[in-house]
Write a protein that holds these residues in place. Structure first.
Motif, PDB file in Angstrom:
ATOM      1  N   GLY A 160       0.858  -1.183   0.005  1.00 56.13           N
ATOM      2  CA  GLY A 160      -0.108   0.059   0.227  1.00 56.13           C
ATOM      3  C   GLY A 160       0.849   1.369  -0.075  1.00 56.13           C
ATOM      4  O   GLY A 160       0.481   2.291   0.032  1.00 56.13           O
ATOM      5  N   GLN A 161       2.083   1.140   0.240  1.00 54.60           N
ATOM      6  CA  GLN A 161       2.990   2.140   0.195  1.00 54.60           C
ATOM      7  C   GLN A 161       3.857   2.504  -0.954  1.00 54.60           C
ATOM      8  O   GLN A 161       4.513   3.580  -1.202  1.00 54.60           O
ATOM      9  N   VAL A 162       3.961   1.407  -1.652  1.00 58.49           N
ATOM     10  CA  VAL A 162       4.656   1.446  -2.949  1.00 58.49           C
ATOM     11  C   VAL A 162       4.093   1.332  -4.412  1.00 58.49           C
ATOM     12  O   VAL A 162       3.303   0.431  -4.222  1.00 58.49           O
ATOM     13  N   THR A 163       4.311   2.281  -5.194  1.00 57.87           N
ATOM     14  CA  THR A 163       3.772   2.066  -6.552  1.00 57.87           C
ATOM     15  C   THR A 163       4.761   1.879  -7.549  1.00 57.87           C
ATOM     16  O   THR A 163       5.852   2.769  -7.463  1.00 57.87           O
ATOM     17  N   PHE A 164       4.773   0.671  -8.425  1.00 60.55           N
ATOM     18  CA  PHE A 164       5.596   0.615  -9.452  1.00 60.55           C
ATOM     19  C   PHE A 164       4.961   1.122 -10.923  1.00 60.55           C
ATOM     20  O   PHE A 164       4.051   0.639 -11.214  1.00 60.55           O
ATOM     21  N   ALA A 165       5.670   2.083 -11.372  1.00 61.40           N
ATOM     22  CA  ALA A 165       4.727   2.880 -12.310  1.00 61.40           C
ATOM     23  C   ALA A 165       5.262   2.477 -13.655  1.00 61.40           C
ATOM     24  O   ALA A 165       4.644   3.127 -14.757  1.00 61.40           O
ATOM     25  N   GLY A 166       6.366   1.771 -13.888  1.00 60.18           N
ATOM     26  CA  GLY A 166       7.074   1.650 -15.191  1.00 60.18           C
ATOM     27  C   GLY A 166       8.066   2.773 -15.298  1.00 60.18           C
ATOM     28  O   GLY A 166       8.178   3.636 -14.658  1.00 60.18           O
ATOM     29  N   ALA A 167       8.334   2.451 -16.691  1.00 63.26           N
ATOM     30  CA  ALA A 167       9.459   3.457 -17.086  1.00 63.26           C
ATOM     31  C   ALA A 167       8.927   4.781 -17.630  1.00 63.26           C
ATOM     32  O   ALA A 167       7.824   4.619 -18.119  1.00 63.26           O
ATOM     33  N   GLY A 168       9.635   5.882 -17.350  1.00 62.60           N
ATOM     34  CA  GLY A 168       9.168   7.079 -17.741  1.00 62.60           C
ATOM     35  C   GLY A 168      10.327   8.302 -17.752  1.00 62.60           C
ATOM     36  O   GLY A 168      11.386   7.937 -17.088  1.00 62.60           O
ATOM     37  N   PRO A 169      10.118   9.462 -18.160  1.00 60.61           N
ATOM     38  CA  PRO A 169      11.116  10.678 -18.402  1.00 60.61           C
ATOM     39  C   PRO A 169      11.336  10.830 -16.948  1.00 60.61           C
ATOM     40  O   PRO A 169      10.402  10.949 -16.116  1.00 60.61           O
ATOM     41  N   ALA A 170      12.733  11.153 -16.633  1.00 59.50           N
ATOM     42  CA  ALA A 170      13.110  11.495 -15.087  1.00 59.50           C
ATOM     43  C   ALA A 170      12.538  12.733 -14.923  1.00 59.50           C
ATOM     44  O   ALA A 170      12.044  13.106 -13.877  1.00 59.50           O
ATOM     45  N   ARG A 171      12.698  14.055 -15.830  1.00 63.93           N
ATOM     46  CA  ARG A 171      12.080  15.027 -15.127  1.00 63.93           C
ATOM     47  C   ARG A 171      10.646  14.913 -15.120  1.00 63.93           C
ATOM     48  O   ARG A 171      10.353  15.674 -13.960  1.00 63.93           O
ATOM     49  N   GLN A 172       9.980  14.567 -15.751  1.00 66.65           N
ATOM     50  CA  GLN A 172       8.526  14.199 -15.254  1.00 66.65           C
ATOM     51  C   GLN A 172       8.301  13.483 -13.951  1.00 66.65           C
ATOM     52  O   GLN A 172       7.436  13.759 -13.101  1.00 66.65           O
ATOM     53  N   ALA A 173       9.050  12.508 -13.903  1.00 69.18           N
ATOM     54  CA  ALA A 173       8.989  11.716 -12.672  1.00 69.18           C
ATOM     55  C   ALA A 173       9.246  12.249 -11.579  1.00 69.18           C
ATOM     56  O   ALA A 173       8.799  12.102 -10.139  1.00 69.18           O
ATOM     57  N   PHE A 174      10.177  13.614 -11.372  1.00 70.48           N
ATOM     58  CA  PHE A 174      10.363  14.280 -10.266  1.00 70.48           C
ATOM     59  C   PHE A 174       9.324  14.858  -9.618  1.00 70.48           C
ATOM     60  O   PHE A 174       9.036  15.071  -8.536  1.00 70.48           O
ATOM     61  N   ARG A 175       8.127  14.932 -10.299  1.00 70.23           N
ATOM     62  CA  ARG A 175       6.986  15.560 -10.048  1.00 70.23           C
ATOM     63  C   ARG A 175       6.095  14.566  -8.983  1.00 70.23           C
ATOM     64  O   ARG A 175       5.325  15.083  -8.177  1.00 70.23           O
ATOM     65  N   TYR A 176       6.664  13.131  -9.036  1.00 61.24           N
ATOM     66  CA  TYR A 176       5.844  12.347  -8.284  1.00 61.24           C
ATOM     67  C   TYR A 176       6.253  11.914  -6.854  1.00 61.24           C
ATOM     68  O   TYR A 176       5.788  10.999  -6.181  1.00 61.24           O
ATOM     69  N   GLY A 177       7.443  12.629  -6.591  1.00 60.08           N
ATOM     70  CA  GLY A 177       7.788  12.312  -5.147  1.00 60.08           C
ATOM     71  C   GLY A 177       8.576  13.718  -4.489  1.00 60.08           C
ATOM     72  O   GLY A 177       9.049  14.348  -5.187  1.00 60.08           O
ATOM     73  N   ARG A 178       8.616  13.643  -3.310  1.00 55.87           N
ATOM     74  CA  ARG A 178       9.129  15.073  -2.962  1.00 55.87           C
ATOM     75  C   ARG A 178      10.637  14.868  -2.382  1.00 55.87           C
ATOM     76  O   ARG A 178      11.092  15.948  -2.406  1.00 55.87           O
ATOM     77  N   CYS A 179      11.221  13.758  -2.604  1.00 54.07           N
ATOM     78  CA  CYS A 179      12.531  13.537  -2.207  1.00 54.07           C
ATOM     79  C   CYS A 179      13.157  12.357  -3.173  1.00 54.07           C
ATOM     80  O   CYS A 179      12.507  11.285  -3.381  1.00 54.07           O
ATOM     81  N   VAL A 180      14.038  12.566  -4.278  1.00 58.39           N
ATOM     82  CA  VAL A 180      14.687  11.455  -5.048  1.00 58.39           C
ATOM     83  C   VAL A 180      15.655  10.740  -4.157  1.00 58.39           C
ATOM     84  O   VAL A 180      16.657  11.476  -3.607  1.00 58.39           O
ATOM     85  N   VAL A 181      15.641   9.456  -4.063  1.00 58.54           N
ATOM     86  CA  VAL A 181      16.347   8.484  -3.601  1.00 58.54           C
ATOM     87  C   VAL A 181      17.077   7.682  -4.770  1.00 58.54           C
ATOM     88  O   VAL A 181      16.552   7.142  -5.646  1.00 58.54           O
ATOM     89  N   VAL A 182      18.599   7.717  -4.606  1.00 65.18           N
ATOM     90  CA  VAL A 182      19.267   7.201  -5.549  1.00 65.18           C
ATOM     91  C   VAL A 182      20.218   6.108  -4.689  1.00 65.18           C
ATOM     92  O   VAL A 182      21.389   6.405  -4.351  1.00 65.18           O
ATOM     93  N   PRO A 183      19.858   4.896  -4.236  1.00 67.87           N
ATOM     94  CA  PRO A 183      20.596   4.065  -3.350  1.00 67.87           C
ATOM     95  C   PRO A 183      21.318   2.846  -4.037  1.00 67.87           C
ATOM     96  O   PRO A 183      21.712   1.917  -3.777  1.00 67.87           O
ATOM     97  N   SER A 184      22.148   3.329  -5.230  1.00 68.63           N
ATOM     98  CA  SER A 184      22.872   2.540  -6.020  1.00 68.63           C
ATOM     99  C   SER A 184      23.932   1.874  -5.211  1.00 68.63           C
ATOM    100  O   SER A 184      24.574   2.502  -4.314  1.00 68.63           O
ATOM    101  N   LEU A 185      24.276   0.618  -5.667  1.00 69.46           N
ATOM    102  CA  LEU A 185      25.449  -0.179  -5.136  1.00 69.46           C
ATOM    103  C   LEU A 185      26.738   0.338  -5.746  1.00 69.46           C
ATOM    104  O   LEU A 185      27.910   0.087  -5.325  1.00 69.46           O
ATOM    105  N   ALA A 186      26.800   0.757  -7.024  1.00 67.31           N
ATOM    106  CA  ALA A 186      27.803   1.170  -7.821  1.00 67.31           C
ATOM    107  C   ALA A 186      27.401   2.141  -9.017  1.00 67.31           C
ATOM    108  O   ALA A 186      26.418   1.892  -9.370  1.00 67.31           O
ATOM    109  N   GLU A 187      28.215   3.169  -9.220  1.00 63.45           N
ATOM    110  CA  GLU A 187      27.843   4.191 -10.171  1.00 63.45           C
ATOM    111  C   GLU A 187      29.146   4.781 -10.761  1.00 63.45           C
ATOM    112  O   GLU A 187      30.271   4.505 -10.236  1.00 63.45           O
TER     113      GLU A 187
END
Length: 378
Positions: free
Chosen positions: A260-287
């Motif tokens: 009930g807390q997580v929505t899997f929305a599928g792929a989409g443009p990043a800039r548009q996706a920024f509107r869907y969350g108040r904070c962006v989380v990038v939890p990568s193990l390597a980059e």
């Protein structure tokens, strides 16, 4: 169009394999900037990696490629065909009167440097983009590519690293370069620094990226289970992306009681996706130097990220806020802090946006690379 720094247009050939991800983003932005400065640019890509989405990207870029798009077969792994591509590439460069060849990624760099120089005084450049740096030093293919890297240094005018992290990793895995080197950060367009505000019903957090374990989504889900929002209710997460581990992450969210807390929305443009969350989380193990962190910071969104690759270079003086990779406890603490200290998180986002704007613009990136090109041709 502006006047080229050289006083005349250079004839430049960018060489890459699959036109996807951050590598293609870098090549596209660089090509557009060089074209605006009056240079003539061509692009070599892998004909085997073509699909409808790829073709749309190339079509959109084509107006900035005065020297055209040239597809050749470039499989990801080394094979017999790799002996033919450099010959074809050398012939193409001579026909087009190329003065600068710039290879991107392991395969693009391999072919660009192995091809015969199109004319005396021309420059040959290479940007690894992670590529060969991700090969294991103990695997057969890794040892082969690393040996090729050492041999090809003598045919390289300069290696352009996208981060100090990439430069240090290259020196450790392959050896200190014997050619010239430069650290030139990826950059963003000016319009990408326009703020993006969240929707009124936005989730507390948003993740944007490929759904595979290397991106740390499983760590994020574990951390989310421990976080409460400002109303004292379980925090929410909006996931934008797709990938090979999506089913695993959906099952994990269910098992953790997060459905009930997580929505899997599928792929989409990043800039548009920024509107869907108040904070962006990038939890990568390597980059290497992830564009998603740059883009989120430029859009003015609060960003929580892990201390991997070149991410500390993006955060600069705020790098102490980064989270250890794979540590769900530390990640949940950082997420809870954003929930509890909205005003502080907003102020930090403003400062990070300013730092990224000053150090990671596409114009600044093109300035540095154009100057290197001019050095090679005198």
């Amino acid at each position: 169009m502006t006047t080229p720094a050289s006083g005349r247009p250079l004839r430049i050939l960018q060489v890459m394999r699959a036109p996807v991800g951050g590598l293609f983003r870098h090549v596209a932005d660089l090509s557009v900037e060089l074209s605006r400065r009056g240079h003539q640019v061509g692009l070599v890509v892998d004909s085997l990696a073509s699909d409808s989405q790829t073709q749309d990207k190339l079509d959109a870029l084509s107006s900035n490629l005065a020297l055209g798009i040239h597809p050749y077969e470039m499989p990801r792994l080394l094979g017999p065909g790799d002996a033919i591509v450099p010959i074809k590439l050398g012939g193409l460069a001579r026909r087009l009167g190329i003065e600068v060849i710039h290879g991107h990624g392991a395969k693009g760099g391999f072919h660009a440097r192995l091809a015969a120089r199109p004319k005396p005084g021309s420059g040959v450049y290479y940007t690894p983009h992670g590529g060969v740096l991700h090969f294991s030093t103990t695997s057969t293919s890794g040892r082969l590519f690393h040996r090729l890297e050492r041999l090809l240094m003598r045919r390289t005018s300069a290696i352009i690293f996208e981060s100090a992290y990439a430069q240090a990793t290259y020196s450790r895995a392959i050896g200190k370069p014997t050619c010239a080197t430069s650290v030139t950060y990826n950059g963003l367009r000016e319009d990408e620094f326009d703020p993006v505000w969240p929707e009124p019903d936005a989730a507390d957090f948003v993740f944007i990226g490929e759904l595979r374990r290397l991106k740390g989504v499983h760590v994020l889900l574990e951390a989310l289970a421990r976080v409460l929002n400002t109303a004292g209710r379980p925090a929410t997460l909006y996931i934008v992306g797709d990938g090979p581990d999506r089913a695993e992450f959906e099952a994990m969210a269910h098992d953790l009681g997060l459905s009930g807390q997580v929505t899997f929305a599928g792929a989409g443009p990043a800039r548009q996706a920024f509107r869907y969350g108040r904070c962006v989380v990038v939890p990568s193990l390597a980059e290497s130097l992830p564009y998603i962190v740059l883009e989120a910071a430029a859009a003015g969104r609060p960003v929580i990220a892990t201390r991997v690759g070149g991410v500390p270079e993006i955060f600069g003086p705020a790098a102490e806020r980064l989270v250890p990779a794979g540590d769900a406890g530390a990640l949940s603490e950082s997420m809870q802090r954003v929930m509890s200290e909205h005003s502080i998180a907003a102020a930090e986002a403003v400062m990070l946006r300013g730092y990224v704007r000053e150090n990671f613009s596409s114009a600044r990136m093109a300035d540095a690379i154009e100057a290197l090109y001019l050095t090679a041709i005198g």
